[in-house]
Design an enzyme around this catalytic site. Sequence first.
Site, PDB file in Angstrom:
ATOM      1  N   ILE A 194      37.225  35.615  50.320  1.00 13.92           N
ATOM      2  CA  ILE A 194      35.772  35.445  50.300  1.00 13.92           C
ATOM      3  C   ILE A 194      35.390  34.294  51.220  1.00 13.92           C
ATOM      4  O   ILE A 194      36.006  33.226  51.182  1.00 13.92           O
ATOM      5  CB  ILE A 194      35.284  35.109  48.871  1.00 13.92           C
ATOM      6  CG1 ILE A 194      35.765  36.177  47.875  1.00 13.92           C
ATOM      7  CG2 ILE A 194      33.769  34.979  48.824  1.00 13.92           C
ATOM      8  CD1 ILE A 194      35.689  35.721  46.419  1.00 13.92           C
ATOM      9  N   CYS A 195      34.386  34.515  52.043  1.00  8.50           N
ATOM     10  CA  CYS A 195      33.894  33.448  52.902  1.00  8.50           C
ATOM     11  C   CYS A 195      32.665  32.843  52.242  1.00  8.50           C
ATOM     12  O   CYS A 195      31.586  33.413  52.300  1.00  8.50           O
ATOM     13  CB  CYS A 195      33.548  34.011  54.276  1.00  8.50           C
ATOM     14  SG  CYS A 195      32.769  32.828  55.363  1.00  8.50           S
TER      15      CYS A 195
END
Lengths: 171, 535
Positions: A95-96
Amino acid sequence: MSFLATKRLSKELKDLNDKGCPTGIQLLQSDDLHKWIFELEAYDSIYSDDKLALMFRFSGQYPIDSPAVQFVVGELEGATYKAPVHPHVYSNGHICASILSDGWSPVLNVSAVCLTIQSSMSHEFTQPSLSSHSVLTSCKSKQLPPDNDRYVARAPENPKKTRWEFHDDTV
Amino acid sequence: MSDDSDNYMDAASFEGSDIVEDYQSSNPSEAFSDDDVEIEDNEAFIVNEPVKPKKSKFDVDYKVYDINDIISNQQSETEQVCSIFGLQRQDATILLRHFGWNREKLIERYSEDPERILKQVGLAPGTSASAQSDSRANSPVRLKRVKGFTCEICFTGSEDTSTQTLALACGHRFCSDCWKMHCEEKISGQGESRKIECMQGDCQTVMSEQVISQVVPEYIFQRYQTLANKTYVEDNRRGLRFCPGPDCGNVIECQVRGSDLESLIPIVVCKCGQASCFGCSFSGDHRPALCGVTKLWVKKCEDDSETANWISANTKECPRCHSTIEKNGGCNHMTCRKCRHEWCWICMGDWSAHGTSYYNCNRFEDKSGKDARDGQQKSRVSLERYLHYYNRFSNHEQSARLDQELYAKTERKMDEMQRSTSLTWIEVQFVKKAVETVTKCRMTLKWTYAMAYYLDRNSMTELFEDNQADLEKAVENLSELLEKPLDVETIPELRSQMQNATNYVKSRQNILLEDTLQGHMEDRWSYHITIPSLA
Ligand SMILES: [Zn+2]
Ligand SMILES: [Zn+2]
Ligand SMILES: [Zn+2]
Ligand SMILES: [Zn+2]
Ligand SMILES: [Zn+2]
Ligand SMILES: [Zn+2]
């Protein structure tokens, strides 16, 4: 694991067990204090039918150091989980989100991270409240990050080893 | 010993005989000799000021600072900012770090809008900057025991206990253990020293040095200061750089503009003895080659490393009888043990022809003449040409190493002789001096070959090559003397021979360097390739 990390994680776990998880979030695994897994229901969003699970891994420096958080991809306790097709989520589950790196503060906790990620799936949610940095934002169409293939081909096992450059959060 | 040894003793405190002093005083460019630096070093020790070596017109101005100088420079720059704006010291430090120690920019920006700047750097957490700065001035941030406090991060403390806590000017209070871990993670974990912020998410209030020192153990705080000093040097725009010497923490200040590098080679020598170039960061003295030439050559050698590998071999065959000969010293004048043939290690030619006007070991003769028209022929010639220069460049490097290895053996022998005979330590120093001179001159020669590779063929280049050949010949003679066997009877004679040869070599080096560096200033050298600008 440091005394602080153990104490803090035990306390967070006790609170989750005593008071219960936030709505739509359910603790699946916490036998190992270093690694917790939650099932996440992204109700009221285009992901409401997806089976989603979040895995947390904690270092000895937690909560000074942020936890490593990613979506579970694969079999778990008889169910199959996939990463949501979302502009800030890679197909390997990474996840960014700035709340997991630059925007992390030791004042935050596991529950706050779960809520932020859940909110980012929902169309109701517009502006992140916990950080002025870009975080996961609500999304109206299912799209992979533009660099998904390149990233997934070379990604480290632990998402914390990636130096995230935050994507444009107007997506 | 004879009376001349007394004279020698007197002069020896300045590391040389009276001949050396004559030679030095007759020579304007003393910067080419390391002696001066050493003497300066001793002086600097007494007066405790940065070393400022004597200068020739080919040298740049520079200063060498040790870590204490670097600390006091930061302090005085901080004091200045404090006195201009009436700020607290720790706040001025935070401001200066934010602006990369660019005082002019800080003063300009702060004068325009102090409140905005204070907020930007994390010094004004509240709504009113003036009210906040008052409260900072009135109550410095201190550790405080609070009864009934529970830390939001680690849950330490309860209704009836008291906990050691700390809050920055923003008021976000946490226990001192959490602050300690936070700082340790930033300092040791992330190597951060410019800015450590409050632990509250979104709060950008900065921890001052004084606050950090209260929460971390001494060794972590020292590490923080080391990092801060490093950041000061790296952020500084006024030409500060660390000495590349092993384990040397000194900092060198030098002002060179990119355009200077077309005619000047800014070599600086640290107190630790390490020479380096301020123009191109090369760890050594690459005179007389310009920075641009050095850069081209280093790149070329990296690209062609395989082609040239065979050259560094330590054994070759005698060109006459083909018996294997191992090189065990730096001298390139080889004598075959078997057939007594005397030959040159570098060009494999007859040694007796060397030094005559008919023979040039150092000059590349394109024997293919004007017939070299087709591509294959041309590329063969260009490879031969490169190998000619590379061979000589790397040979001097290798020879310098062998000279030093040989000296290590000699030194042991000298030690024994000193114990078993009447020789004194001072009396055996001439060998050391000779080895040092040979080593330095081989470095100069090395770089003359890098430069010659790029020079056009013209009469100026021929003069350059004449100087090169003269220095080379002198160096080989001295190197040959170093291989002579030592015993108590021959030492006095060898000493005078070696001292004379050493002085002659030094004078040849000075002639070459002065003429070549002067040539750079006069734009006398023309190259057959564009020399890259390092501006
Ligand atoms: Zn605490
Ligand atoms: Zn704060
Ligand atoms: Zn040094
Ligand atoms: Zn240079
Ligand atoms: Zn032979
Ligand atoms: Zn030769």
